[in-house]
Design a protein around this motif. Structure first.
Motif, short mmCIF file in Angstrom:
data_model
loop_
_atom_site.label_atom_id
_atom_site.label_comp_id
_atom_site.label_asym_id
_atom_site.label_seq_id
_atom_site.Cartn_x
_atom_site.Cartn_y
_atom_site.Cartn_z
N GLU A 26 38.15 97.23 31.30
CA GLU A 26 37.56 96.27 32.23
C GLU A 26 38.64 95.30 32.69
N ASP A 30 36.38 93.21 37.51
CA ASP A 30 35.19 93.94 37.08
C ASP A 30 34.21 92.98 36.41
N HIS A 34 30.66 91.75 38.20
CA HIS A 34 29.45 92.24 37.53
C HIS A 34 28.62 91.08 36.98
N GLN A 37 26.84 89.53 39.72
CA GLN A 37 26.12 90.54 40.51
C GLN A 37 26.50 90.50 41.99
N ASN A 40 31.13 94.78 44.62
CA ASN A 40 32.31 95.01 43.79
C ASN A 40 33.08 96.25 44.22
N ASP A 42 33.58 98.98 42.23
CA ASP A 42 33.33 100.07 41.28
C ASP A 42 33.69 101.43 41.87
#
Length: 456
Positions: A26, A30, A34, A37, A40, A42
């Motif tokens: 991570e 990240d 996350h 929220q 991102n 990912d």
């Protein structure tokens, strides 16, 4: 005569995706995105799985270089510094593909994605992060030196330190002047440590740093404005470039900080000596806009960055109490994100940097971010073509006047995740449809750039 490098640029977190694959740890980004929220990276542009397609497209676009960054959490797998062989294999594959397609790799060691385990221990506030960076950099040199000739220690120290510790819109999301000063010093010290081990190890190639370059203009020629310009230049540029290129932290800036009551005791003679004796071979300048400033008048330090595009247009503001105020020129065009379009600033800035440092210069990022509909067959982006044409002409003019400029990299090679702006703010020469299987579609600017390169 060395070939001029015509390329485009990316960054690991913004394009790779695959955030949990092949033992990647991570990163602070990240964790932060996350936790809150937020949109991102990912998946991002999925460069991790599609790099061959993307590099081939760069080659077919007439480019002869590719700038990208390595992901620290993909290469180092734990706090003990154990090397992740899967991460090494990935980047060796990318580098070999660059060579296969005739693209000179321009490799950045750190483009903001600090391992979260280091952030949890204080990040750039903790001097141990400097040693961890040195160890990580040496791993990169050892594993990739046969494939890389252009190395960069850090991408834009000012941007990630100021936004992370001063403005607070990037992780770790702080608003603290002393944390900003300490983080800034530690990054420049870490950069010098990496330069030291690179040169002592006699690795092939050259090593430099990339700076978010903001040439400073004043509203008039008064003494007060010139003093404000010097403060602004120290704030925007000199603490990175003077430190990296000359080995000198601006003494008047340190005097100003000390007179304002800031503790600088961690800037010890041994660390200052490392900085002084281990300077970079070249500088990379990321240019988007200049700063037009006036003397400070009143009010608290205010730093507002527009991360909302049209919704936030006109909200950007920079006041540094007791130092300077940035003002908006009513006669220049701005993007939806309040970025001034001012190619003259690049021409003047290159000449200033050349006369001051006498080091080779790469324009390592330059581009325009806009909202675009990419569902069409081909994005027509005359605004990007005009932007690139005017800025490249400014570079060539500075080069004609003696500046040793060796390359230009469009930001960016393809659409990618744009930090707190998500994927809406598009910079790419190639469109990526994030809603339709990440389809790649070259924009009109991609073909314009190819044609321009062929003529130069």
């Amino acid at each position: 005569m060395k070939q001029f490098l015509w390329g485009s640029a990316t960054a690991s977190y913004q394009c790779e995706g695959a955030w949990r694959e092949d033992d990647k740890l991570e990163s602070m980004w990240d964790h932060y995105l996350h936790e809150f929220q937020l949109e991102n990276g990912d998946v991002a542009s999925d460069f991790y799985h599609r790099f061959d397609e993307d590099l081939k497209m760069a080659k077919e676009g007439g480019q002869n270089s590719f700038r990208f960054s390595l992901s620290w959490p993909r290469i180092i797998k734990n706090p003990q510094g154990e090397v992740n062989e899967k991460g090494i294999a990935f980047y060796r594959s990318v580098l070999k593909a660059c060579h296969h397609y005739g693209l000179v790799p321009n490799v950045t060691i750190y483009h903001w994605d600090l391992p979260q385990y280091l952030e949890a221990q204080g990040g750039w506030q903790n001097e141990e992060t400097c040693q961890a960076f040195l160890d990580y950099a040496k791993v990169c040199f050892d594993y990739f030196h046969d494939l890389v000739d252009i190395w960069v220690t850090f991408n834009e120290p000012r941007w990630f330190i100021f936004n992370g510790y001063f403005i607070g819109n990037y992780p770790p999301g702080c608003h603290d002047v002393d944390m900003t000063i300490k983080g800034a010093f530690h990054v420049m010290y870490a950069s010098a440590l990496a330069v030291k081990v690179f040169k002592e190890g006699k690795y092939p190639g050259k090593i430099g740093i990339v700076h978010s370059y903001t040439p400073v203009n004043g509203i008039d020629e008064t003494v007060e404005t010139r003093i404000a310009m010097r403060y602004a230049d120290n704030y925007c540029n000199n603490w990175v470039l003077d430190t990296a290129a000359l080995g000198e932290i601006p003494i008047d800036m340190l005097g100003k900080l000390s007179s304002e009551g800031h503790d600088l005791s961690y800037m010890t003679p041994d660390k200052i000596a490392v900085i002084k004796h281990h300077t970079v071979d070249f500088i990379g300048l990321n240019y988007y806009a200049r700063a037009l400033v006036k003397p400070y008048t009143t009010g608290e330090t205010t730093l507002i960055v527009n991360n909302k595009g049209k919704e936030g247009k006109g909200t950007s503001k920079t006041i540094v109490k007791g130092w300077f105020e940035q003002v908006s020129d009513p006669n220049t065009k701005k993007t939806e994100w309040d970025t001034e379009i001012y190619p003259q600033g690049l021409y003047e800035g290159i000449l200033n940097a050349w006369h001051k440092y006498h080091l080779p210069i790469y324009i390592t990022e330059n581009g325009i971010g806009v909202s675009e509909d990419v569902t069409v067959e081909q994005v027509q982006d005359p605004y990007r073509i005009e932007f690139m044409k005017e800025h490249i002409e400014a570079i060539l003019k500075a080069k004609e006047e003696g500046a040793d400029v060796r390359g230009y990299y469009a930001w960016s090679a393809f659409d990618l995740y744009s930090w707190k702006n998500g994927c809406e703010k598009r910079y790419g020469l190639v469109a990526i449809d994030f809603e339709d299987q990440l389809k790649r579609k070259p924009k009109a600017s991609y073909y314009w750039y190819k044609d321009f390169i062929s003529k130069h």
